[in-house]
Design a protein around this motif. Sequence first.
Motif, short mmCIF file in Angstrom:
data_model
loop_
_atom_site.label_atom_id
_atom_site.label_comp_id
_atom_site.label_asym_id
_atom_site.label_seq_id
_atom_site.Cartn_x
_atom_site.Cartn_y
_atom_site.Cartn_z
N MET A 1 -49.23 53.69 -19.64
CA MET A 1 -49.00 54.19 -20.97
C MET A 1 -47.80 55.15 -20.92
N TYR A 2 -46.92 55.04 -21.88
CA TYR A 2 -45.73 55.89 -21.91
C TYR A 2 -45.88 56.97 -22.98
N GLU A 3 -45.14 58.04 -22.80
CA GLU A 3 -45.17 59.14 -23.75
C GLU A 3 -44.08 58.94 -24.80
N ILE A 4 -44.36 59.36 -26.01
CA ILE A 4 -43.38 59.25 -27.09
C ILE A 4 -42.39 60.41 -26.95
N ASP A 5 -41.13 60.09 -27.02
CA ASP A 5 -40.07 61.08 -26.92
C ASP A 5 -40.03 61.90 -28.21
N LEU A 6 -39.78 63.20 -28.08
CA LEU A 6 -39.72 64.08 -29.24
C LEU A 6 -38.57 63.71 -30.17
N ARG A 7 -37.48 63.23 -29.63
CA ARG A 7 -36.35 62.82 -30.48
C ARG A 7 -36.73 61.62 -31.34
N THR A 8 -37.58 60.75 -30.83
CA THR A 8 -38.04 59.60 -31.62
C THR A 8 -38.92 60.07 -32.78
N VAL A 9 -39.79 61.01 -32.51
CA VAL A 9 -40.64 61.57 -33.57
C VAL A 9 -39.78 62.25 -34.63
N TYR A 10 -38.78 63.00 -34.18
CA TYR A 10 -37.90 63.70 -35.13
C TYR A 10 -37.05 62.72 -35.93
N LEU A 11 -36.63 61.63 -35.31
CA LEU A 11 -35.89 60.60 -36.03
C LEU A 11 -36.76 59.98 -37.11
N ASN A 12 -38.03 59.74 -36.81
CA ASN A 12 -38.95 59.22 -37.82
C ASN A 12 -39.12 60.22 -38.97
N TYR A 13 -39.17 61.49 -38.65
CA TYR A 13 -39.25 62.54 -39.67
C TYR A 13 -38.01 62.52 -40.58
N ILE A 14 -36.84 62.32 -39.99
CA ILE A 14 -35.61 62.26 -40.78
C ILE A 14 -35.61 61.03 -41.68
N VAL A 15 -36.08 59.89 -41.18
CA VAL A 15 -36.16 58.68 -42.01
C VAL A 15 -37.10 58.92 -43.19
N ILE A 16 -38.22 59.58 -42.96
CA ILE A 16 -39.15 59.90 -44.04
C ILE A 16 -38.50 60.85 -45.04
N GLN A 17 -37.71 61.81 -44.55
CA GLN A 17 -37.01 62.72 -45.45
C GLN A 17 -35.98 61.98 -46.30
N ILE A 18 -35.30 61.01 -45.73
CA ILE A 18 -34.32 60.23 -46.50
C ILE A 18 -35.03 59.42 -47.58
N VAL A 19 -36.18 58.87 -47.27
CA VAL A 19 -36.96 58.15 -48.29
C VAL A 19 -37.40 59.11 -49.39
N ASN A 20 -37.86 60.31 -49.01
CA ASN A 20 -38.23 61.31 -50.02
C ASN A 20 -37.03 61.71 -50.87
N LEU A 21 -35.87 61.83 -50.24
CA LEU A 21 -34.65 62.16 -50.97
C LEU A 21 -34.31 61.08 -51.99
N LEU A 22 -34.45 59.84 -51.62
CA LEU A 22 -34.18 58.74 -52.56
C LEU A 22 -35.18 58.75 -53.71
N ILE A 23 -36.43 59.04 -53.44
CA ILE A 23 -37.44 59.12 -54.50
C ILE A 23 -37.10 60.25 -55.46
N VAL A 55 -29.72 69.16 -36.93
CA VAL A 55 -30.59 69.56 -35.82
C VAL A 55 -30.78 68.38 -34.87
N TYR A 56 -30.94 67.20 -35.41
CA TYR A 56 -31.12 66.01 -34.58
C TYR A 56 -29.89 65.73 -33.71
N CYS A 57 -28.73 66.08 -34.22
CA CYS A 57 -27.48 65.83 -33.49
C CYS A 57 -27.19 66.91 -32.44
N ARG A 58 -28.13 67.80 -32.19
CA ARG A 58 -27.94 68.86 -31.21
C ARG A 58 -27.61 68.26 -29.85
N GLY A 59 -26.60 68.80 -29.21
CA GLY A 59 -26.13 68.26 -27.94
C GLY A 59 -24.91 67.39 -28.12
N GLY A 60 -24.78 66.77 -29.29
CA GLY A 60 -23.63 65.92 -29.56
C GLY A 60 -22.57 66.63 -30.38
N ILE A 61 -22.97 67.69 -31.09
CA ILE A 61 -22.03 68.48 -31.88
C ILE A 61 -22.12 69.93 -31.42
#
Length: 119
Positions: A1-23, A55-61
């Motif tokens: 069994m593998y562990e879920i990466d925190l960046r993946t969880v945060y990316l899902n949170y951002i996708v949900i926020q974008i859907v909320n923004l569109l609504i 925040v998600y782009c931390r490390g790249g910017i």
Amino acid sequence: MYEIDLRTVYLNYIVIQIVNLLIILFLHIQVKKRFPETKLILFSYVLNTVGNILVYCRGGISDWISIIFANTLIIFSILLLLFAFERFINKKSFQLYSYALIFIFFCGNYYFTFVQVDL
């Protein structure tokens, strides 16, 4: 069994926020003539989504943008949502203390990010 990466969880949170923004955008388009306060609610969601993407782009910017600016943007978006709800119910309040708290948050965030690196 593998562990879920925190960046993946945060990316899902951002996708949900974008859907909320569109609504919220579609809601604003439908009711903007009757309730002009929805413009502030929409702007609050935009700031919150942009802040979380930074925040998600931390490390790249730059750390200045991904830590200091992004976190202050998220806090300001929450405060803007409070202002929008106050306007929506026609309640006037004194907001100088709120701006002071945002400034204190900005200074504290800067201090603990660049001066004394400590969580």
